[in-house]
Design an enzyme around this catalytic site. Structure first.
Site, PDB file in Angstrom:
ATOM      1  N   ASP A  51      -8.672  -5.473  -1.891  1.00  0.00           N
ATOM      2  CA  ASP A  51      -8.078  -5.581  -0.485  1.00  0.00           C
ATOM      3  C   ASP A  51      -8.190  -4.641   0.655  1.00  0.00           C
ATOM      4  O   ASP A  51      -8.373  -3.280   0.203  1.00  0.00           O
ATOM      5  CB  ASP A  51      -6.377  -5.729  -0.779  1.00  0.00           C
ATOM      6  CG  ASP A  51      -5.739  -5.638   0.559  1.00  0.00           C
ATOM      7  OD1 ASP A  51      -6.020  -6.761   1.329  1.00  0.00           O
ATOM      8  OD2 ASP A  51      -4.934  -5.105   0.859  1.00  0.00           O
TER       9      ASP A  51
ATOM     10  N   HIS B 139      -9.169 -10.420  -0.025  1.00  0.00           N
ATOM     11  CA  HIS B 139      -9.014 -10.101   1.455  1.00  0.00           C
ATOM     12  C   HIS B 139     -10.062 -10.860   2.069  1.00  0.00           C
ATOM     13  O   HIS B 139     -11.272 -10.391   1.772  1.00  0.00           O
ATOM     14  CB  HIS B 139      -8.761  -8.855   1.780  1.00  0.00           C
ATOM     15  CG  HIS B 139      -8.814  -8.309   3.040  1.00  0.00           C
ATOM     16  ND1 HIS B 139      -7.942  -7.271   3.882  1.00  0.00           N
ATOM     17  CD2 HIS B 139      -9.357  -9.059   4.222  1.00  0.00           C
ATOM     18  CE1 HIS B 139      -8.359  -7.507   5.032  1.00  0.00           C
ATOM     19  NE2 HIS B 139      -9.250  -8.389   5.488  1.00  0.00           N
TER      20      HIS B 139
ATOM     21  N   ASP C  85       2.194  -7.015   2.393  1.00  0.00           N
ATOM     22  CA  ASP C  85       1.073  -6.112   3.084  1.00  0.00           C
ATOM     23  C   ASP C  85       1.437  -5.020   3.784  1.00  0.00           C
ATOM     24  O   ASP C  85       1.008  -4.353   4.615  1.00  0.00           O
ATOM     25  CB  ASP C  85      -0.002  -6.871   3.935  1.00  0.00           C
ATOM     26  CG  ASP C  85      -1.382  -6.363   4.223  1.00  0.00           C
ATOM     27  OD1 ASP C  85      -1.526  -5.013   3.399  1.00  0.00           O
ATOM     28  OD2 ASP C  85      -1.789  -6.522   4.987  1.00  0.00           O
TER      29      ASP C  85
ATOM     30  N   HIS D 183       0.844  -1.124   0.154  1.00  0.00           N
ATOM     31  CA  HIS D 183       0.131  -0.071   0.082  1.00  0.00           C
ATOM     32  C   HIS D 183       0.898   1.243  -0.127  1.00  0.00           C
ATOM     33  O   HIS D 183       1.528   1.542   1.025  1.00  0.00           O
ATOM     34  CB  HIS D 183      -0.775   0.248   1.243  1.00  0.00           C
ATOM     35  CG  HIS D 183      -1.652  -1.110   1.453  1.00  0.00           C
ATOM     36  ND1 HIS D 183      -2.979  -1.217   1.050  1.00  0.00           N
ATOM     37  CD2 HIS D 183      -1.873  -2.464   1.852  1.00  0.00           C
ATOM     38  CE1 HIS D 183      -3.705  -2.405   1.258  1.00  0.00           C
ATOM     39  NE2 HIS D 183      -2.845  -3.239   1.591  1.00  0.00           N
ATOM     40  N   PHE D 184       0.971   1.857  -1.051  1.00  0.00           N
ATOM     41  CA  PHE D 184       1.639   2.969  -1.068  1.00  0.00           C
ATOM     42  C   PHE D 184       1.136   4.484  -0.890  1.00  0.00           C
ATOM     43  O   PHE D 184       1.536   5.602  -1.003  1.00  0.00           O
ATOM     44  CB  PHE D 184       2.580   3.221  -2.289  1.00  0.00           C
ATOM     45  CG  PHE D 184       3.946   2.269  -2.499  1.00  0.00           C
ATOM     46  CD1 PHE D 184       4.286   1.538  -1.532  1.00  0.00           C
ATOM     47  CD2 PHE D 184       4.510   2.283  -3.688  1.00  0.00           C
ATOM     48  CE1 PHE D 184       5.373   0.796  -1.399  1.00  0.00           C
ATOM     49  CE2 PHE D 184       5.787   1.398  -3.729  1.00  0.00           C
ATOM     50  CZ  PHE D 184       6.117   0.761  -2.576  1.00  0.00           C
TER      51      PHE D 184
ATOM     52  N   ASN E 129      -4.984  -6.785   9.874  1.00  0.00           N
ATOM     53  CA  ASN E 129      -6.246  -7.443   9.426  1.00  0.00           C
ATOM     54  C   ASN E 129      -5.784  -8.294   8.260  1.00  0.00           C
ATOM     55  O   ASN E 129      -5.062  -7.776   7.224  1.00  0.00           O
ATOM     56  CB  ASN E 129      -7.325  -6.593   8.794  1.00  0.00           C
ATOM     57  CG  ASN E 129      -7.963  -5.529   9.522  1.00  0.00           C
ATOM     58  OD1 ASN E 129      -7.691  -5.618  10.799  1.00  0.00           O
ATOM     59  ND2 ASN E 129      -8.545  -4.527   8.951  1.00  0.00           N
TER      60      ASN E 129
HETATM   61  O1  DOR Z   1      -4.172  -4.521   8.294  1.00  0.00           O
HETATM   62  C1  DOR Z   1      -4.424  -4.106   6.957  1.00  0.00           C
HETATM   63  N1  DOR Z   1      -4.226  -2.725   6.628  1.00  0.00           N
HETATM   64  N2  DOR Z   1      -4.792  -5.117   6.292  1.00  0.00           N
HETATM   65  C2  DOR Z   1      -5.334  -4.791   4.918  1.00  0.00           C
HETATM   66  O2  DOR Z   1      -5.784  -5.593   4.288  1.00  0.00           O
HETATM   67  C3  DOR Z   1      -5.324  -3.327   4.572  1.00  0.00           C
HETATM   68  C4  DOR Z   1      -4.111  -2.560   5.201  1.00  0.00           C
HETATM   69  C5  DOR Z   1      -4.409  -1.105   4.922  1.00  0.00           C
HETATM   70  O3  DOR Z   1      -4.619  -0.717   3.875  1.00  0.00           O
HETATM   71  O4  DOR Z   1      -3.939  -0.558   5.939  1.00  0.00           O
END
Ligand code: DOR
Length: 428
Positions: free
Chosen positions: A151, A178, A304, A62-63, A277
């Site tokens: 996701d 997810h 992740d 996640h950028f 998560n």
């Molecule tokens: O813990 C998580 N954070 N699980 C995910 O699938 C998404 C992620 C987020 O975007 O912060």
């Protein structure tokens, strides 16, 4: 030209595991073998006693760009990737705006061209990640999406998932899930049980994950789609995937370094830094994930990488967002907790971090071959280091302060050194 000398070259795709020199020219691997040092090289990297492997491939990052760039942006994310030994990453679509339109995707792809590592994008399965209406998957694939995922926001509507899988199969791309059914979740991020009780939240049961995995594997069996179950976390999830693979379902599975390294106890020690998560679960679950990797039920290690600000993570555990950064600790966690503990060999670990993730998304990377892109990582599997600072804009790691084995010495992307741990190295 660059010469990488005397390293142990491990390329899981070709099965190479031997002492070799590598010559890099014009961004490509020009030759492999035994070569003397000479003036023709602008740089000679002494890799004696070190591993030379394909640049790592992370299919789950996640950028936060666009929309949440105070946590990370594509530039800082790419720097974190390079520092972790990664030369290719795949971004998730839960940005703001969501990557659910050609415009948002094309803007990202244009900006990603000049980054030090290769960045690919997934697009959302449903408009706005709302789980109500499918995106225009055909247009998004044509615009450059390499796969689809919501996701962060599991999809409840089974009919929609069925239709999305049909389209993904037609388009020849994977669809990643997810798996946490909102209807079965007390609260996200902490395993339901003694620890969730201790910290005063309802908690997330593994049933929420397992029921959706079963559902989606059965839908994949029907549609013939290639699906990827993201960040699996429970023993039963591993067994479900084992069984579904036996039934011929084209299912792949990812595990994160945090899930094979930590248990729910980490929440008691590190608070919201260990909130994620799906949640960290029990020692039995952790062990099952390791067995799943060892026995190739789990195909891919993906981080992740989920940056959040310090202020967000300092909120009470029930309110803090879930997720942790991971790019800069993943390799060392694999070396420390899988290889050094005797669970997996180094080539096997690297297979899950190079060729397998590349194959899932049909990417031409994750291997070492003459004539191929010079994307490489040089690391010392024996060097111990303490997790302290990060190249990411965020620092939400539960591993801070821990000592790990396996240190990245050089990351080379398209023939250029994009990271070294040499003290006088100038990143710009
Ligand atoms: O813990 C998580 N954070 N699980 C995910 O699938 C998404 C992620 C987020 O975007 O912060």
């Amino acid at each position: 030209m660059i010469l990488i000398k005397d390293g142990r070259v491990i390329d899981p795709k070709s099965g190479t595991d031997e002492k070799l020199d590598i010559i890099i020219k014009d961004g490509l691997i020009a030759d492999m073998g035994k070569f003397p040092k000479g003036d023709e090289y602008e740089k000679v990297i002494d890799a004696k006693g070190k591993i030379v492997a394909p640049g790592l491939v992370d299919i789950h990052v996640h950028f936060r760009d666009p929309g949440y760039t105070y946590k990370e942006d594509i530039e800082s994310g790419a720097r974190a990737a390079a520092a972790g030994g990664y030369t290719t990453v795949v971004c998730m679509a839960n940005t703001n705006p969501v990557v659910d339109s050609k415009e948002v995707l094309e803007d990202l792809i244009r900006r990603e061209e000049s980054l030090p590592v290769q960045v690919f994008n997934t697009a959302a399965v449903t408009v706005g990640l709302k789980g109500k209406e499918l995106t225009d998957m055909e247009t998004l694939k044509a615009a450059g999406a390499i796969g689809f995922t919501d996701d962060g926001m599991p999809i409840g509507d089974v009919k929609l998932v069925l239709e999305a899988m049909k389209q993904a199969r037609e388009l020849g791309v994977p669809i990643s899930f997810h798996e946490e059914d909102a209807n079965l979740l007390g609260s996200a991020g902490v395993n339901e049980g003694a620890v969730s009780q201790a910290v005063g939240v309802a908690g997330a049961s593994s049933l929420a994950e397992e029921t959706l995995i079963a559902r989606d594997c059965l839908l994949a069996r029907k549609t013939g789609a290639t699906i990827n179950i993201q960040h699996i976390s429970s023993r039963v999830s591993v067994e479900l995937i084992r069984m579904m693979k036996k039934l011929g379902v084209k299912v792949w599975a990812e595990v994160t370094p945090q899930h094979f390294s930590l248990t729910e106890e980490a929440v008691l020690e590190r608070g919201a830094l260990a909130k994620v998560n799906p949640p960290l679960r029990t020692e039995g679950d952790r062990y099952a994930l390791i067995l799943g990797l060892k026995e190739d039920v789990i195909d891919v290690i993906a981080t992740d990488h989920a940056p959040h600000s310090r202020e967000e993570k300092q909120r009470p555990i029930g309110e803090a967002p879930s997720g942790m950064i991971g790019l800069e600790t993943a390799l060392a966690l694999g070396v420390t907790n899988l290889v050094r503990k005797g669970h997996m060999t180094l080539p096997h670990l690297l297979e899950k971090m190079t060729v397998n993730p590349a194959n899932l998304y049909h990417l031409d990377c994750g291997s070492i071959k003459v004539g191929g892109r010079a994307d490489l990582v040089v690391f010392d599997e024996r060097e111990k280091w303490k997790v302290e600072t990060f190249h990411s804009k965020s620092e939400n790691s539960p591993f801070t302060g821990m000592e790990l084995y396996g240190k990245v010495k050089y990351t080379i992307s398209r023939g250029r050194v994009v990271y070294t741990d040499e003290e006088d190295w100038n990143e710009s």
